[in-house]
Design an enzyme around this catalytic site. Structure first.
Site, PDB file in Angstrom:
ATOM      1  CE1 TYR A 110       9.468  32.447  -0.091  1.00  0.00           C
ATOM      2  CE2 TYR A 110       9.624  30.054   0.106  1.00  0.00           C
ATOM      3  CZ  TYR A 110       9.367  31.191  -0.660  1.00  0.00           C
ATOM      4  OH  TYR A 110       9.015  31.055  -1.967  1.00  0.00           O
ATOM      5  CE  LYS A 131      -0.317  -0.466   5.001  1.00  0.00           C
ATOM      6  NZ  LYS A 131      -1.175  -0.760   6.155  1.00  0.00           N
TER       7      LYS A 131
HETATM    8  C1  LIG Z   1      -0.392  -1.633   6.925  1.00  0.00           C
HETATM    9  C2  LIG Z   1      -0.897  -2.891   7.427  1.00  0.00           C
HETATM   10  C3  LIG Z   1      -0.011  -3.946   7.685  1.00  0.00           C
HETATM   11  C4  LIG Z   1       1.487  -3.805   7.605  1.00  0.00           C
HETATM   12  O1  LIG Z   1       2.008  -3.057   8.678  1.00  0.00           O
HETATM   13  P1  LIG Z   1       3.572  -2.980   8.941  1.00  0.00           P
HETATM   14  O2  LIG Z   1       3.695  -2.440  10.302  1.00  0.00           O
HETATM   15  O3  LIG Z   1       4.141  -2.055   7.914  1.00  0.00           O
HETATM   16  O4  LIG Z   1       4.104  -4.361   8.793  1.00  0.00           O
HETATM   17  C5  LIG Z   1      -0.564  -5.172   8.010  1.00  0.00           C
HETATM   18  N1  LIG Z   1      -1.886  -5.340   8.115  1.00  0.00           N
HETATM   19  C6  LIG Z   1      -2.772  -4.330   7.904  1.00  0.00           C
HETATM   20  C7  LIG Z   1      -4.221  -4.588   8.039  1.00  0.00           C
HETATM   21  C8  LIG Z   1      -2.295  -3.076   7.576  1.00  0.00           C
HETATM   22  O5  LIG Z   1      -3.160  -2.078   7.394  1.00  0.00           O
END
Ligand SMILES: *Cc1c(COP(=O)(O)O)cnc(C)c1O
Length: 381
Positions: free
Chosen positions: A274, A50
Site C-alpha cells: 500500500y 494479566k
Molecule cells: C503489571 C503489574 C505488575 C507487574 O509488572 P512487571 O513490570 O511486568 O513485573 C505488578 N504490580 C502491578 C500492580 C501491576 O499492575
C-alpha cells in the site's frame, strides 16, 4: 440454523491452523520462575498473568505456574480472574487496580481477592459481603508515588484499622506500586521503598502480606521485596529496562513465527505494498508473510522491522497490511513454506523482543500483549 452452523464452524479447533503463530517454551518459563524464586527475599511470589499472560496465554501459563507452586496470580480485571477460575485454577488470584463497584458481587462470588483504595468502596464491599453472607479478601492499596490508584499514606492510617475492625472484610495484604524501578539506584524508587517501610513499621507486626515490588523491584531493589513480589515481565524472561541483573538467569520463552505464503520476482524500481512506500533498487525477489496488524503486528514495523528466513535477516519492505507483509530478499533463495521468525532465533541470528519493539517505536510490554488471539499459541514442554 445457519447461525448455529457458523458458530460451530468458528469454534472448531480441529481446523489446520493459519501459518502464523506464537511458540512458548514452557520448560524455559518454569526455569525463569525457579531462578526468580531463588533470588527473591520474600516468602511469597505472585506471577502477573494479566493481558493473556503478556501474550503467552493466560490459562496455559497459570497452569505451568501452579505446577511450580506459585503462591499468587495477578490479573487486571474481573474477566481475567473468572477465566482462570472457570479453567480450574485454584491458586489465590489478586485483581490489581481500582474496582468498579458494579463488579463487587462477582469478584466475591468468584473468590477473587481485590483492592480497596477508598473508604467509600470499602463500605460498598462490606455491605455486599453482608448481603451475600460471604467474607471477602482484600488488599489495601497505598499510593507511595505512582499516582495511579491507592489512598494517600495519611488516609491509609485511618482506613486500615477501619477495615480490620469490619467483620465482613478480611484484610489480607497492603500494597503499593513502584514507578521508576526499571533500573538500579533510582532515588525515587528508594523513596517509595522507604515510605512503604515506614508504613509497615507503623502498623507493627500484623499477619498481613506487604507487597511492593514489580519486576524492576525484584531485580534491582531487594529492599522492596517485603512479603511478596509481583513479577510479570521478568518471569517471561525479560528485564524491564536496558540493565540486567545476571543473578536472575532468565531467558525468553516466546517466539513469533509464520510461514512464507508467496514468492515472486519483481523488476527494478517498482513500488511494494500500500502506498508504495518501498521501491526496489534492482530486479529482486519478494517474499510474502501471512501476518499483519490484524494479528497485532504493528503497522509501524513498515520499512523498519526485520524478519529471519533461512538464517538470514531481512528488512520488511513497504507497509505492513492487515494480514500480510512483504520482504525484499534480494538474490537469496527463499521458498514458499519457509519458516519466517519475527521474534526469536534462527541458527546464529536472533531478533530480540526488545529490538523488535524498538524498531516499532514501542516497548517490550506493549508488543507482547498486542499480539492477539488470531495467532495460535503452540506450547513446547
Ligand atoms: C503489571 C503489574 C505488575 C507487574 O509488572 P512487571 O513490570 O511486568 O513485573 C505488578 N504490580 C502491578 C500492580 C501491576 O499492575
Amino acid at each position: 440454523m445457519t447461525s448455529i452452523h457458523i458458530l460451530f464452524f468458528c469454534m472448531d479447533n480441529r481446523l489446520i491452523p493459519h501459518p502464523a503463530w506464537v511458540e512458548i517454551d514452557l520448560a524455559q518459563f518454569k526455569k525463569n520462575l525457579s531462578t526468580i524464586k531463588k533470588n527473591i527475599l520474600s516468602r511469597l511470589f505472585c506471577l502477573c498473568v494479566k493481558a493473556d499472560a503478556y501474550g503467552h496465554g493466560i490459562c496455559e501459563i497459570a497452569t505451568a505456574a501452579e505446577e511450580e507452586g506459585i503462591n499468587y496470580l495477578g490479573v487486571a480485571c474481573l474477566k481475567e480472574g473468572v477465566e482462570l477460575r472457570r479453567y480450574g485454577i485454584s491458586t489465590p488470584i489478586f485483581v490489581f487496580g481500582a474496582i468498579d463497584e458494579r463488579q463487587i458481587k462477582d469478584l466475591i462470588k468468584w473468590g477473587l481477592e481485590f483492592s480497596v483504595s477508598s473508604k467509600f468502596k470499602a463500605e460498598l464491599v462490606a455491605a455486599e459481603c453482608a448481603k451475600m453472607k460471604k467474607k471477602c479478601r482484600v488488599h489495601l492499596e497505598i499510593d507511595t508515588g505512582m499516582r495511579r490508584t491507592g489512598v494517600r499514606p495519611e488516609t491509609a492510617v485511618e482506613l486500615l484499622p477501619w477495615i480490620l475492625q469490619n467483620d465482613a472484610i478480611e484484610l489480607v495484604g497492603v500494597y503499593s506500586h513502584l514507578a521508576t524501578a526499571d533500573q538500579p539506584n533510582d532515588p525515587f524508587a528508594m523513596e517509595q521503598i522507604k515510605e512503604f517501610k515506614r508504613l509497615r513499621e507503623r502498623f507493627g507486626k500484623m499477619d498481613l502480606i506487604w507487597h511492593l515490588a514489580n519486576s524492576g523491584g525484584a531485580a534491582f531493589y531487594p529492599d522492596s521485596h517485603f512479603d511478596m513480589v509481583r513479577c510479570g515481565l521478568l518471569a517471561y524472561g525479560y528485564f524491564p529496562g536496558k540493565i540486567q541483573n545476571p543473578a536472575y538467569e532468565v531467558a525468553p520463552c516466546f517466539s513469533l513465527k509464520a510461514r512464507v505464503s508467496y514468492f515472486k520476482v519483481v523488476a527494478a524500481d517498482v513500488g511494494i505494498s500500500y502506498g508504495h512506500s518501498y521501491r526496489t533498487n534492482d530486479q529482486t525477489r519478494i517474499a510474502t508473510v501471512p501476518l499483519g496488524y490484524g494479528d497485532g503486528f504493528f503497522r509501524s514495523f513498515s520499512n523498519r522491522g526485520s524478519v529471519l528466513i533461512r538464517g538470514k535477516k531481512f528488512k520488511i519492505a513497504g507497509s505492513v497490511c492487515m494480514d500480510q507483509f512483504m520482504v525484499d530478499v534480494g538474490q537469496n533463495e527463499v521458498y514458499v513454506g519457509d519458516e519466517a521468525t519475527l521474534i526469536g532465533t534462527q541458527g546464529t541470528e536472533t531478533i530480540t523482543l526488545e529490538e523488535a519493539a524498538f524498531s516499532a517505536g514501542t516497548i517490550s510490554y506493549e508488543l507482547l500483549c498486542s499480539l492477539n488471539g488470531r495467532l495460535s499459541r503452540i506450547y513446547r514442554k
